[in-house]
Enzyme design. Sequence first.
Site, PDB file in Angstrom:
ATOM      1  N   PHE A 120    -115.506 -32.861 128.617  1.00  0.00           N
ATOM      2  CA  PHE A 120    -114.337 -32.006 128.827  1.00  0.00           C
ATOM      3  C   PHE A 120    -114.090 -31.274 127.508  1.00  0.00           C
ATOM      4  O   PHE A 120    -114.489 -31.754 126.445  1.00  0.00           O
ATOM      5  CB  PHE A 120    -113.100 -32.853 129.162  1.00  0.00           C
ATOM      6  CG  PHE A 120    -112.885 -33.043 130.634  1.00  0.00           C
ATOM      7  CD1 PHE A 120    -113.707 -33.875 131.372  1.00  0.00           C
ATOM      8  CD2 PHE A 120    -111.848 -32.390 131.299  1.00  0.00           C
ATOM      9  CE1 PHE A 120    -113.510 -34.060 132.732  1.00  0.00           C
ATOM     10  CE2 PHE A 120    -111.633 -32.565 132.650  1.00  0.00           C
ATOM     11  CZ  PHE A 120    -112.457 -33.396 133.371  1.00  0.00           C
ATOM     12  N   ASN A 176    -102.226 -38.599 121.158  1.00  0.00           N
ATOM     13  CA  ASN A 176    -102.115 -37.253 121.718  1.00  0.00           C
ATOM     14  C   ASN A 176    -101.424 -37.350 123.085  1.00  0.00           C
ATOM     15  O   ASN A 176    -100.995 -38.424 123.484  1.00  0.00           O
ATOM     16  CB  ASN A 176    -103.504 -36.604 121.835  1.00  0.00           C
ATOM     17  CG  ASN A 176    -104.424 -37.455 122.663  1.00  0.00           C
ATOM     18  OD1 ASN A 176    -104.224 -37.630 123.854  1.00  0.00           O
ATOM     19  ND2 ASN A 176    -105.435 -38.035 122.023  1.00  0.00           N
ATOM     20  N   LYS A 213     -95.413 -53.217 108.288  1.00  0.00           N
ATOM     21  CA  LYS A 213     -94.714 -51.959 108.566  1.00  0.00           C
ATOM     22  C   LYS A 213     -94.430 -51.216 107.249  1.00  0.00           C
ATOM     23  O   LYS A 213     -93.898 -51.811 106.306  1.00  0.00           O
ATOM     24  CB  LYS A 213     -93.404 -52.276 109.285  1.00  0.00           C
ATOM     25  CG  LYS A 213     -92.643 -51.040 109.669  1.00  0.00           C
ATOM     26  CD  LYS A 213     -91.340 -51.407 110.371  1.00  0.00           C
ATOM     27  CE  LYS A 213     -90.509 -50.143 110.566  1.00  0.00           C
ATOM     28  NZ  LYS A 213     -89.149 -50.426 110.958  1.00  0.00           N
ATOM     29  N   LYS A 250    -119.384 -26.372 122.360  1.00  0.00           N
ATOM     30  CA  LYS A 250    -119.427 -27.833 122.557  1.00  0.00           C
ATOM     31  C   LYS A 250    -120.568 -28.242 123.478  1.00  0.00           C
ATOM     32  O   LYS A 250    -121.221 -29.258 123.252  1.00  0.00           O
ATOM     33  CB  LYS A 250    -118.094 -28.334 123.122  1.00  0.00           C
ATOM     34  CG  LYS A 250    -117.019 -28.399 122.053  1.00  0.00           C
ATOM     35  CD  LYS A 250    -115.675 -28.879 122.561  1.00  0.00           C
ATOM     36  CE  LYS A 250    -114.658 -28.759 121.423  1.00  0.00           C
ATOM     37  NZ  LYS A 250    -113.284 -28.820 121.829  1.00  0.00           N
ATOM     38  N   ASP A 307    -109.933 -37.325 116.735  1.00  0.00           N
ATOM     39  CA  ASP A 307    -111.048 -36.979 115.835  1.00  0.00           C
ATOM     40  C   ASP A 307    -110.911 -37.702 114.503  1.00  0.00           C
ATOM     41  O   ASP A 307    -111.898 -37.937 113.820  1.00  0.00           O
ATOM     42  CB  ASP A 307    -111.073 -35.462 115.611  1.00  0.00           C
ATOM     43  CG  ASP A 307    -111.538 -34.734 116.868  1.00  0.00           C
ATOM     44  OD1 ASP A 307    -112.467 -35.238 117.524  1.00  0.00           O
ATOM     45  OD2 ASP A 307    -110.957 -33.687 117.202  1.00  0.00           O
ATOM     46  N   LYS A 350    -123.298 -30.804 121.872  1.00  0.00           N
ATOM     47  CA  LYS A 350    -123.248 -32.203 122.324  1.00  0.00           C
ATOM     48  C   LYS A 350    -124.296 -32.512 123.388  1.00  0.00           C
ATOM     49  O   LYS A 350    -124.284 -33.580 123.977  1.00  0.00           O
ATOM     50  CB  LYS A 350    -121.831 -32.534 122.811  1.00  0.00           C
ATOM     51  CG  LYS A 350    -120.766 -32.313 121.719  1.00  0.00           C
ATOM     52  CD  LYS A 350    -119.423 -32.936 122.045  1.00  0.00           C
ATOM     53  CE  LYS A 350    -118.414 -32.642 120.937  1.00  0.00           C
ATOM     54  NZ  LYS A 350    -117.203 -33.453 120.991  1.00  0.00           N
TER      55      LYS A 350
HETATM   56  O1  PMT Z   1    -105.139 -37.284 130.602  1.00  0.00           O
HETATM   57  P1  PMT Z   1    -104.405 -36.096 131.230  1.00  0.00           P
HETATM   58  O2  PMT Z   1    -102.937 -36.081 130.880  1.00  0.00           O
HETATM   59  O3  PMT Z   1    -104.656 -36.016 132.706  1.00  0.00           O
HETATM   60  O4  PMT Z   1    -104.983 -34.757 130.563  1.00  0.00           O
HETATM   61  C1  PMT Z   1    -106.299 -34.372 130.842  1.00  0.00           C
HETATM   62  C2  PMT Z   1    -107.020 -33.907 129.564  1.00  0.00           C
HETATM   63  C3  PMT Z   1    -106.335 -32.663 129.009  1.00  0.00           C
HETATM   64  C4  PMT Z   1    -107.003 -35.023 128.507  1.00  0.00           C
HETATM   65  C5  PMT Z   1    -108.501 -33.610 129.988  1.00  0.00           C
HETATM   66  O5  PMT Z   1    -108.487 -32.598 130.965  1.00  0.00           O
HETATM   67  C6  PMT Z   1    -109.333 -33.171 128.805  1.00  0.00           C
HETATM   68  O6  PMT Z   1    -109.406 -32.001 128.464  1.00  0.00           O
HETATM   69  N1  PMT Z   1    -110.010 -34.150 128.122  1.00  0.00           N
HETATM   70  C7  PMT Z   1    -110.752 -33.899 126.889  1.00  0.00           C
HETATM   71  C8  PMT Z   1    -109.806 -33.855 125.727  1.00  0.00           C
HETATM   72  C9  PMT Z   1    -110.530 -33.677 124.397  1.00  0.00           C
HETATM   73  O7  PMT Z   1    -110.546 -34.562 123.612  1.00  0.00           O
HETATM   74  O8  PMT Z   1    -111.170 -32.520 124.264  1.00  0.00           O
HETATM   75  P2  PMT Z   1    -112.020 -32.115 122.940  1.00  0.00           P
HETATM   76  O9  PMT Z   1    -112.296 -30.690 123.181  1.00  0.00           O
HETATM   77  O10 PMT Z   1    -111.255 -32.497 121.713  1.00  0.00           O
HETATM   78  O11 PMT Z   1    -113.301 -32.995 123.018  1.00  0.00           O
HETATM   79  C10 PMT Z   1    -114.476 -32.557 123.691  1.00  0.00           C
HETATM   80  C11 PMT Z   1    -115.168 -33.716 124.350  1.00  0.00           C
HETATM   81  O12 PMT Z   1    -115.643 -34.613 123.342  1.00  0.00           O
HETATM   82  C12 PMT Z   1    -114.309 -34.532 125.298  1.00  0.00           C
HETATM   83  O13 PMT Z   1    -115.095 -34.879 126.414  1.00  0.00           O
HETATM   84  C13 PMT Z   1    -113.957 -35.774 124.461  1.00  0.00           C
HETATM   85  O14 PMT Z   1    -113.790 -36.925 125.298  1.00  0.00           O
HETATM   86  C14 PMT Z   1    -115.169 -35.914 123.568  1.00  0.00           C
HETATM   87  N2  PMT Z   1    -114.873 -36.512 122.248  1.00  0.00           N
HETATM   88  C15 PMT Z   1    -114.044 -35.877 121.386  1.00  0.00           C
HETATM   89  C16 PMT Z   1    -113.843 -36.422 120.131  1.00  0.00           C
HETATM   90  C17 PMT Z   1    -114.488 -37.631 119.780  1.00  0.00           C
HETATM   91  N3  PMT Z   1    -114.286 -38.188 118.593  1.00  0.00           N
HETATM   92  N4  PMT Z   1    -115.282 -38.237 120.675  1.00  0.00           N
HETATM   93  C18 PMT Z   1    -115.485 -37.688 121.896  1.00  0.00           C
HETATM   94  O15 PMT Z   1    -116.241 -38.254 122.714  1.00  0.00           O
END
Ligand code: PMT
Length: 405
Positions: free
Chosen positions: A322, A209, A288, A336, A278, A340
């Site tokens: 986040f 991503n 490859k 969320k 995810d 969580k």
């Molecule tokens: O890295 P930068 O370029 O500075 O950008 C910052 C950012 C956009 C990455 C950051 O601000 C941000 O939003 N990070 C969370 C991105 C994310 O994966 O969001 P989500 O809404 O998909 O996930 C929610 C939370 O679950 C996040 O804290 C994530 O770390 C966590 N997660 C998600 C999926 C997973 N399989 N395991 C997780 O722990």
Amino acid sequence: MLAGKYFVIGVTGGIAAYRALDLVSGLVKAGAEVHVIMTAGAQQFVKPLAFEAISGHRVHFDTFETPPGWRYPHLELARRADMALIVPATANILAKLACGLADDLLTTAVLAMVCPVLICPAMNVYMYRNRAVQDNLSRLRRIGFKVVEPAVGRQACGDEGPGRLADVAVILEQIRMMFEPKKDLLPSTVLVTAGGTREPIDPVRYISNRSSGKMGYALAETAANRGAEVYLVSAPTRLAVPAGVHIINVETARQMYRAVMELYPRVDVVIKAAAVADYRPRVAAEQKIKKNDDDLVLELEKNPDILMELGKQKKHQLLVGFAAETEDLIKHAQAKINKKNLDMLVANDVTRPGAGFGSDTNVVNILYPDGTVEPLPLMDKLTLSEVIWDKVQQLKAGKKIDAAD
Ligand code: PMT
């Protein structure tokens, strides 16, 4: 703390130039010695006499005018300064500093400075949002300048948005923090995740991503500066590891899961800024994958949700997630935080200019489990990190966290 410090204040040509008088006055009252350099534009807005009256020193504007006993004004000012500020900083001075130009006393002096330089931009909102201005600010941050984000609100021209000079109290606070960083996170042990995980398709390709890691690295850097022991579990990025931070490099979501779970029992706070995939390809090919005439179908399977698992196993830890959303930010973020089991969630709409992936700035809402939503203005990721740690500290103070749990 500011008594006896030598400040050089560069005043450039914007309507906010008159507010630099309050800043000079605040510094002088705190016992600092303040020398002002005014550009030609600044003198259109405020008379040098006003700065001379408040600072008690002659204003400097001419590269070739040498005060008695000085040989080279730009070098004398640069050598003496403990800190320099550009207040207000116009789009023009940002561009000149970003390019390293030296065509007047202010730019020449700044080029020769080894002390911290704090830039306080102020300009029309559309000028501020202009891509060229934002690129210049990014470059200035990258090469070591500190930036105090402008305030949001109604501007002298009648437009609304970010671009007003930050409050003088905010600038003074930033100056104090730079001289004496808070150590209020001592003796916490914190875990921050950063970057975008990579899920291999074959030895040369992966799914990932747009995360650059900047948000997570800023959180790690500010926590270390504030005295915390910091573990940074990082997916691949191009960033330098902040000083004093323990780095654990990982690539995939499953590697991040293992690293985070191993550290979890010994940390007080977790902030999950990483963008975790995810899904991953069910099978990563050993060789490859060769192109042929058919379409290629990849089967994806679910990765562990690390944050969800942390929420389930939570004991004494404070857990901050986040949320990166592209629509219905608050609704999705609220789902969320509950699902969580988080103590706080930082939600960014990654479609907003200046927010989310890759940028040096972010615009977020902070959510709490009781449904409170706190919107924050656009700010650079380091400043936002300071705010997030302040909120964490407030939560810790309001909530009994028993380390023996
Ligand atoms: O890295 P930068 O370029 O500075 O950008 C910052 C950012 C956009 C990455 C950051 O601000 C941000 O939003 N990070 C969370 C991105 C994310 O994966 O969001 P989500 O809404 O998909 O996930 C929610 C939370 O679950 C996040 O804290 C994530 O770390 C966590 N997660 C998600 C999926 C997973 N399989 N395991 C997780 O722990």
